[in-house]
Design an enzyme around this catalytic site. Structure first.
Site, short mmCIF file in Angstrom:
data_model
loop_
_atom_site.label_atom_id
_atom_site.label_comp_id
_atom_site.label_asym_id
_atom_site.label_seq_id
_atom_site.Cartn_x
_atom_site.Cartn_y
_atom_site.Cartn_z
N ASP A 230 0.76 -1.17 0.03
CA ASP A 230 0.06 -0.05 -0.04
C ASP A 230 0.79 1.31 -0.11
O ASP A 230 1.80 1.46 1.00
CB ASP A 230 -1.09 -0.04 1.32
CG ASP A 230 -1.81 1.15 1.10
OD1 ASP A 230 -3.05 1.16 1.06
OD2 ASP A 230 -1.13 2.44 1.84
N TYR B 235 3.33 9.83 -0.48
CA TYR B 235 4.55 9.05 0.11
C TYR B 235 5.87 9.50 -0.63
O TYR B 235 6.69 9.32 0.07
CB TYR B 235 4.36 7.73 0.30
CG TYR B 235 3.13 7.43 1.08
CD1 TYR B 235 2.21 8.33 1.75
CD2 TYR B 235 2.77 6.13 1.12
CE1 TYR B 235 1.21 7.87 2.43
CE2 TYR B 235 1.69 5.54 1.71
CZ TYR B 235 0.86 6.51 2.54
OH TYR B 235 -0.15 6.14 3.13
N LYS C 270 -2.74 6.04 -3.94
CA LYS C 270 -3.74 6.69 -3.54
C LYS C 270 -3.69 8.22 -4.27
O LYS C 270 -2.33 8.62 -4.54
CB LYS C 270 -3.87 7.29 -2.04
CG LYS C 270 -3.70 5.75 -1.38
CD LYS C 270 -3.82 6.12 0.26
CE LYS C 270 -3.68 4.74 0.99
NZ LYS C 270 -2.12 4.51 1.15
N HIS D 53 -7.43 9.83 -1.17
CA HIS D 53 -6.73 9.93 -0.09
C HIS D 53 -7.31 10.41 1.15
O HIS D 53 -7.24 9.83 2.27
CB HIS D 53 -5.38 10.67 -0.22
CG HIS D 53 -4.06 10.07 0.63
ND1 HIS D 53 -2.95 9.84 0.30
CD2 HIS D 53 -4.44 9.60 2.00
CE1 HIS D 53 -2.33 9.28 1.41
NE2 HIS D 53 -2.97 9.15 2.49
#
Ligand code: A2P
Length: 271
Positions: free
Chosen positions: A46, A51, A71, A104
């Site tokens: 994930d 990120y 996301k 998100h």
């Protein structure tokens, strides 16, 4: 290793119940961390655009069988923006499609999550996002996208751990046919020394992290513990040879607290 459990989504697809989370995994480490996890037997990873490690994740999963989630970031909400952002994520991941694409955060102040959801529906119709869902959506946001589009998310990924068990949200998800996925499932390691957790872990000759992961599994939740450490990555997967009993579950139920939230509140998180 005993065979790993899967959960059926409302679109008929099967999702591994345990995967590797990579929030705060540095970009330079992502490829090796993910490869270590897949070598150990993880079936799911994930990540998210924000990120900033999708490229490394893409290298780590390259050519391997894995259920991959990413996301859509808040700044990219909106119909056309979402379609563009998906292309960028897919390119970074080195793939044409992902297994699960999530919005998100709802960002209610911006009020663009319905159009954003319509774009995810299109991506699913095109087969580029095999399943679609959301993250950090409150019941009112879930109800609104279903009312306006007729499409129910497969998954809602929310902050969920023994200190913040989200019983109300889980009840709504169950009623709506949405699977609950736990982020920060270990509470970001902030209460691994909790005496209740420690006692349950000792009873099963497991670590506190393993006891908590088992609690998510035994609660029917999808769980994505994060680690960058090879030993802890392997340890977090070594949870299929025991189960918590009713007394363990009752003890952990008592740890739930209205003050247990660690991350942002989805109603006010505007970014
Ligand atoms: P590290 O990456 O150094 O292993 P969460 O998934 O709830 O966000 O928790 C992630 C945090 O928990 C990270 O700080 C991670 O550190 C730590 N962690 C992950 N697995 C374990 C484990 N088995 N034992 C102790 N700490 C762990």
């Amino acid at each position: 290793m005993a065979s790993q459990p899967h959960i059926e989504l409302n679109d008929g697809r099967q999702m591994p119940q345990l995967g590797l989370g990579v929030w705060r995994t540095p970009a330079d480490d992502a490829a090796s961390v993910v490869a270590t996890a897949l070598d150990a037997g993880y079936l799911a990873v994930d990540t998210a655009a924000i990120y900033q490690n999708e490229e490394g994740v893409g290298k780590g999963v390259h050519g391997r069988e894995v259920f991959l989630t990413t996301k859509l970031w808040n700044a990219d909400q909106g119909y056309d923006e979402t379609l563009r952002a998906f292309d960028v994520s897919a390119k970074r991941l080195g793939r044409d499609d992902v297994d699960l694409y999530l919005i998100h955060w709802p960002v209610p102040k911006k009020d663009r999550y319905v159009d954003t959801w319509r774009a995810l529906v299109r991506l699913r119709e095109e087969g580029r996002a095999k399943s679609i869902g959301v993250s950090n959506f409150m019941p009112e946001h879930l109800r609104r996208i279903v009312e306006e589009t007729g499409v129910t998310p497969a998954v809602n990924q929310i902050e969920l751990h023994p200190r913040f068990q989200q019983l109300d949200a889980r009840r709504v998800h169950d009623e709506m046919g949405i699977r609950t996925e736990s982020w920060s499932p270990l509470g970001q390691a902030q209460f691994l020394d909790d005496p209740t957790i420690k006692a349950i872990a000792d009873k099963h000759a497991k670590s506190p992290a393993q006891a908590i992961i088992r609690w998510h599994l035994d609660s029917g939740l999808i769980v994505i513990p994060k680690s960058v450490n090879p030993d802890r990555i392997r340890q977090n997967l070594d949870v299929f040879d025991f189960e918590l009993d009713a007394e363990d579950m009752a003890q952990i139920a008592k740890l739930d607290s209205p003050e247990g939230r660690i991350g942002p509140n989805p109603m006010t998180a505007g970014f």
